[in-house]
Design a protein around this motif. Structure first.
Motif, PDB file in Angstrom:
ATOM      1  N   THR A   7      32.812  39.077  45.228  1.00 38.37           N
ATOM      2  CA  THR A   7      33.169  39.668  46.689  1.00 38.37           C
ATOM      3  C   THR A   7      34.187  38.672  48.044  1.00 38.37           C
ATOM      4  OG1 THR A   7      30.871  37.900  46.976  1.00 38.37           O
ATOM      5  CG2 THR A   7      30.191  40.580  46.465  1.00 38.37           C
ATOM      6  N   SER A  35      33.609  43.220  51.281  1.00 35.12           N
ATOM      7  CA  SER A  35      34.765  44.379  50.496  1.00 35.12           C
ATOM      8  C   SER A  35      33.622  43.493  49.279  1.00 35.12           C
ATOM      9  CB  SER A  35      36.130  43.860  50.683  1.00 35.12           C
ATOM     10  OG  SER A  35      36.305  44.379  51.386  1.00 35.12           O
ATOM     11  N   TYR A  89      45.070  43.242  46.736  1.00 33.16           N
ATOM     12  CA  TYR A  89      44.612  43.450  47.803  1.00 33.16           C
ATOM     13  C   TYR A  89      44.906  42.842  49.428  1.00 33.16           C
ATOM     14  CZ  TYR A  89      42.151  46.011  43.939  1.00 33.16           C
ATOM     15  OH  TYR A  89      41.812  47.020  43.484  1.00 33.16           O
ATOM     16  N   ASN A 103      28.812  45.927  35.848  1.00 30.64           N
ATOM     17  CA  ASN A 103      28.406  45.137  37.150  1.00 30.64           C
ATOM     18  C   ASN A 103      27.773  43.308  36.894  1.00 30.64           C
ATOM     19  OD1 ASN A 103      29.067  46.563  39.549  1.00 30.64           O
ATOM     20  ND2 ASN A 103      26.968  47.666  38.838  1.00 30.64           N
ATOM     21  N   ASN A 120      33.026  44.714  37.745  1.00 34.65           N
ATOM     22  CA  ASN A 120      33.697  45.570  36.533  1.00 34.65           C
ATOM     23  C   ASN A 120      32.710  46.525  36.542  1.00 34.65           C
ATOM     24  OD1 ASN A 120      31.102  44.346  35.844  1.00 34.65           O
ATOM     25  ND2 ASN A 120      31.986  43.091  33.598  1.00 34.65           N
ATOM     26  N   SER A 143      42.611  43.843  37.176  1.00 31.04           N
ATOM     27  CA  SER A 143      43.047  45.457  37.022  1.00 31.04           C
ATOM     28  C   SER A 143      41.334  45.985  36.956  1.00 31.04           C
ATOM     29  CB  SER A 143      43.666  46.132  36.658  1.00 31.04           C
ATOM     30  OG  SER A 143      43.958  46.243  34.967  1.00 31.04           O
ATOM     31  N   PHE A 179      34.150  43.500  44.337  1.00 31.33           N
ATOM     32  CA  PHE A 179      34.540  44.656  43.228  1.00 31.33           C
ATOM     33  C   PHE A 179      33.469  44.532  42.134  1.00 31.33           C
ATOM     34  CE2 PHE A 179      38.074  43.272  45.815  1.00 31.33           C
ATOM     35  CZ  PHE A 179      38.690  44.187  45.803  1.00 31.33           C
ATOM     36  N   LEU A 187      44.006  40.727  42.135  1.00 27.33           N
ATOM     37  CA  LEU A 187      42.742  40.671  41.015  1.00 27.33           C
ATOM     38  C   LEU A 187      42.845  41.371  39.849  1.00 27.33           C
ATOM     39  CD1 LEU A 187      39.822  41.588  43.735  1.00 27.33           C
ATOM     40  CD2 LEU A 187      40.267  39.227  42.537  1.00 27.33           C
ATOM     41  N   LEU A 234      38.474  44.986  37.834  1.00 28.62           N
ATOM     42  CA  LEU A 234      38.049  44.588  38.179  1.00 28.62           C
ATOM     43  C   LEU A 234      37.613  46.130  39.365  1.00 28.62           C
ATOM     44  CD1 LEU A 234      36.829  40.822  39.121  1.00 28.62           C
ATOM     45  CD2 LEU A 234      35.515  42.368  37.652  1.00 28.62           C
ATOM     46  N   ASN A 235      37.009  47.056  40.000  1.00 30.36           N
ATOM     47  CA  ASN A 235      36.640  47.586  40.520  1.00 30.36           C
ATOM     48  C   ASN A 235      36.266  47.504  41.811  1.00 30.36           C
ATOM     49  OD1 ASN A 235      38.216  49.346  38.640  1.00 30.36           O
ATOM     50  ND2 ASN A 235      35.838  49.668  37.415  1.00 30.36           N
ATOM     51  N   LEU A 236      36.978  48.311  43.006  1.00 24.96           N
ATOM     52  CA  LEU A 236      36.444  48.316  44.354  1.00 24.96           C
ATOM     53  C   LEU A 236      35.556  49.256  44.667  1.00 24.96           C
ATOM     54  CD1 LEU A 236      36.753  47.156  47.575  1.00 24.96           C
ATOM     55  CD2 LEU A 236      38.644  49.454  47.802  1.00 24.96           C
ATOM     56  N   THR A 268      31.119  40.450  39.239  1.00 26.40           N
ATOM     57  CA  THR A 268      31.350  40.837  41.311  1.00 26.40           C
ATOM     58  C   THR A 268      32.860  39.802  41.850  1.00 26.40           C
ATOM     59  OG1 THR A 268      29.561  39.779  40.927  1.00 26.40           O
ATOM     60  CG2 THR A 268      29.019  41.789  41.283  1.00 26.40           C
TER      61      THR A 268
END
Length: 176
Positions: free
Chosen positions: A71, A59, A23, A66, A63, A36, A61, A34, A38-40, A69
């Motif tokens: 940040t 921004s 990213y 939650n 899992n 994969s 991210f 990061l 971990l979702n944006l 995280t």
């Protein structure tokens, strides 16, 4: 048997690195990879989870549940390589005062990525609550930028710390 363990470790390391996404942030001034899983977070999720903060992350991210995280927050504060030691001292005092019962692992400044980086790593464990933080504070585009990993699940701490440390090692900063 002696060869089996190193092969397993090598395969695990390669598979962790292969399962990441790269990213770019802050007008491409900072890039990193990061894990994969971990979702944006969407704008709506950012608002839901961070609207109570004075300065929410730009921004974030998480899992699926939650419990982890990551940040990225850029503060309207002047920061450069020369000021990071002073910033680290101030942040350290604030964090230690806010989290008096924390078990500190790291609180230092290192030379990395062509700049100085303040690292704060600590664990807070109270009855019914657990938090493990790893934060990098560094200057990006002459502003203080904090990258913060947090897990609230002690049982996954080791797995996630390994992945996040590998991610932090992928940081690349464009010359300012």
């Amino acid at each position: 048997m002696k060869l089996l363990l190193p092969l397993i470790l090598l395969f695990t390391t390669l598979s962790i690195k292969a399962e990441s996404n790269t990213y770019a942030f802050f007008d491409n001034a900072l890039t990193l990879s990061l894990p994969s899983d971990l979702n944006l977070m969407t704008e709506q999720e950012l608002t839901k989870y961070y609207s109570g903060q004075k300065l929410p992350p730009s921004s974030a991210f998480a899992n699926n549940d939650n419990s982890v995280t990551f940040t990225l927050t850029q503060y309207p504060m002047q920061a450069d390589k020369k000021s990071m030691r002073k910033i680290q001292n101030a942040l350290s005092g604030m964090l230690r005062k806010a989290h008096e019962n924390a078990k500190w692992k790291k609180d230092k400044v290192i030379n990395e990525f062509g700049t100085k980086v303040a690292i704060f790593e600590y664990e807070i464990e109270t009855i019914g609550q657990y938090h493990y933080y790893l934060t990098y504070a560094l200057p990006i585009k002459n502003q203080l930028t904090m990258l913060t990993f947090l897990t609230t699940e002690k049982k996954y701490k080791t797995k996630w710390l390994t992945q996040i440390r590998e991610s932090m090692n992928t940081i690349s900063i464009k010359k300012q």
